[in-house]
Scaffold this motif. Structure first.
Motif, short mmCIF file in Angstrom:
data_model
loop_
_atom_site.label_atom_id
_atom_site.label_comp_id
_atom_site.label_asym_id
_atom_site.label_seq_id
_atom_site.Cartn_x
_atom_site.Cartn_y
_atom_site.Cartn_z
N UNK A 165 98.97 -29.23 8.72
CA UNK A 165 98.77 -27.95 8.19
C UNK A 165 97.77 -27.31 10.06
N UNK A 166 97.99 -27.95 10.91
CA UNK A 166 97.66 -27.49 12.27
C UNK A 166 98.68 -27.36 12.89
N UNK A 167 98.54 -24.95 12.29
CA UNK A 167 99.68 -24.98 12.67
C UNK A 167 100.35 -24.70 13.95
N UNK A 168 99.58 -25.08 15.06
CA UNK A 168 100.68 -25.08 16.52
C UNK A 168 100.42 -26.17 17.00
N UNK A 169 99.69 -27.64 16.52
CA UNK A 169 100.24 -29.02 16.90
C UNK A 169 101.04 -28.99 17.62
N UNK A 170 101.14 -29.19 19.07
CA UNK A 170 102.25 -29.55 19.91
C UNK A 170 102.13 -30.46 21.13
N UNK A 171 102.97 -30.65 21.70
CA UNK A 171 102.58 -31.73 22.72
C UNK A 171 103.08 -31.64 24.36
N UNK A 172 102.66 -31.45 25.15
CA UNK A 172 102.68 -30.43 26.89
C UNK A 172 103.27 -31.53 27.20
N UNK A 173 104.83 -31.03 28.10
CA UNK A 173 105.19 -32.46 28.57
C UNK A 173 105.61 -32.28 30.01
N UNK A 174 105.08 -32.88 31.13
CA UNK A 174 106.06 -31.79 32.62
C UNK A 174 104.93 -31.63 33.57
N UNK A 175 103.23 -31.21 32.75
CA UNK A 175 102.09 -30.99 33.13
C UNK A 175 100.93 -31.42 33.53
N UNK A 176 100.71 -31.56 35.41
CA UNK A 176 99.28 -32.16 35.30
C UNK A 176 98.61 -31.29 34.66
N UNK A 177 98.67 -30.20 35.81
CA UNK A 177 97.60 -29.19 35.69
C UNK A 177 97.50 -28.80 34.20
N UNK A 178 96.65 -28.93 32.89
CA UNK A 178 97.02 -28.19 31.76
C UNK A 178 96.71 -26.73 31.43
#
Length: 285
Positions: free
Chosen positions: A96-109
């Protein structure tokens, strides 16, 4: 002994100041420049399999919605902690979390580097026990594949990487002091695999969680000072180039006598039949 906490953000992190309001068990003092708790900054290229779990809807944009950590174990599959996907953390079921994602290749969020990839499906271990903290793992399937270079091998049972005394690294964007200090950039801490007897003594099961060596692994330093902390849940514990654990729980952060407890990756492989878990037991989004 204080109650332990699972190492996810337990409420939405809407503003930077909100991090300080999250209740934590007290930790041993660490230096002001400590990271992860007693660690150091790293570039994500040093651990490309480390990804941030994020939802701006639930946790705001201050740190790109990061609330837990995950580990890429195939080009389309990420492991994380089961408690990261609980209603206590997310406020609702993960689907139900519409924008659940993983952030990859990013040191500084908050940089523009890397990718944000939508989570297409999720599966939470139904045997996860929130009392003992056993079985604390979940599987995320991604809407698009990661590069092959962003995947780490999982250590099977009998791998020497599990032996006590083995140097290991734990990675995450979590609290750096145990007092609600959350960085924007990826950190790592050098720890050692510790004997099961040490964690059995620290966590005998009288309300603090119970250490179960068949499904958990103990890591840190005998004298404390280096550890994962809140916000690092689901992150990788890596030894000899292989994934041996997922950040799960512990009492405080970096406290002598209270090592970090990790979900043992060999037990995930043994109990689930890995490919069956990935292919057949997920909830498509």
């Amino acid at each position: 002994m204080r109650r332990p906490f699972v190492r996810a953000l337990a409420r939405p992190l809407v503003l930077a100041a909100a991090a300080a309001a999250i209740p934590l068990a007290s930790a041993a003092p660490v230096a002001a420049d400590s990271v992860v708790v007693g660690g150091f900054p790293v570039d994500v290229s040093d651990s490309p399999w480390t990804v941030a779990l994020a939802s701006r809807d639930r946790f705001g944009g201050t740190r790109a919605g990061q609330f837990c950590v995950g580990v890429a174990v195939s080009r389309s599959t990420v492991l994380t902690a089961a408690h990261c996907l609980s209603k206590e953390v997310l406020g609702e079921a993960p689907e139900q979390v519409r924008d659940l994602s993983v952030i990859t290749g990013r040191t500084d969020l908050l940089s523009g580097r890397g990718q944000e990839i939508r989570v297409r499906g999720s599966w939470v271990n139904p045997a996860y026990d929130g009392v003992t903290n056993a079985g604390d793992f979940a599987v995320l399937s991604l809407a698009q594949p990661l590069p092959a270079s962003a995947v780490i091998a999982m250590a099977r049972a009998g791998d020497p990487a599990y032996l006590p005394g083995t140097p290991a690294l734990v990675y995450g964007w979590g609290d750096v002091t145990g007092a609600g200090d959350y960085p924007r950039s990826l950190r790592a801490a050098r720890v050692h695999v510790l004997p099961d007897a040490m964690c059995r003594q620290a966590y005998p099961g009288s309300g603090e969680g119970r250490y179960m060596p068949a499904s958990m692994i103990c890591a840190g330093e005998r004298e404390g000072g280096r550890d994962a902390c809140q916000g690092d849940s689901g992150g990788p514990l890596v030894a000899q180039g292989r994934l041996i654990g997922l950040v799960s729980w512990g009492t405080g952060c970096g406290r002598a006598g209270n090592p970090g407890v990790y979900t043992r990756v060999s037990e995930i492989l043994r109990t689930m039949g890995w490919r069956a878990a990935v292919r057949g037991h997920r909830t498509d989004r």
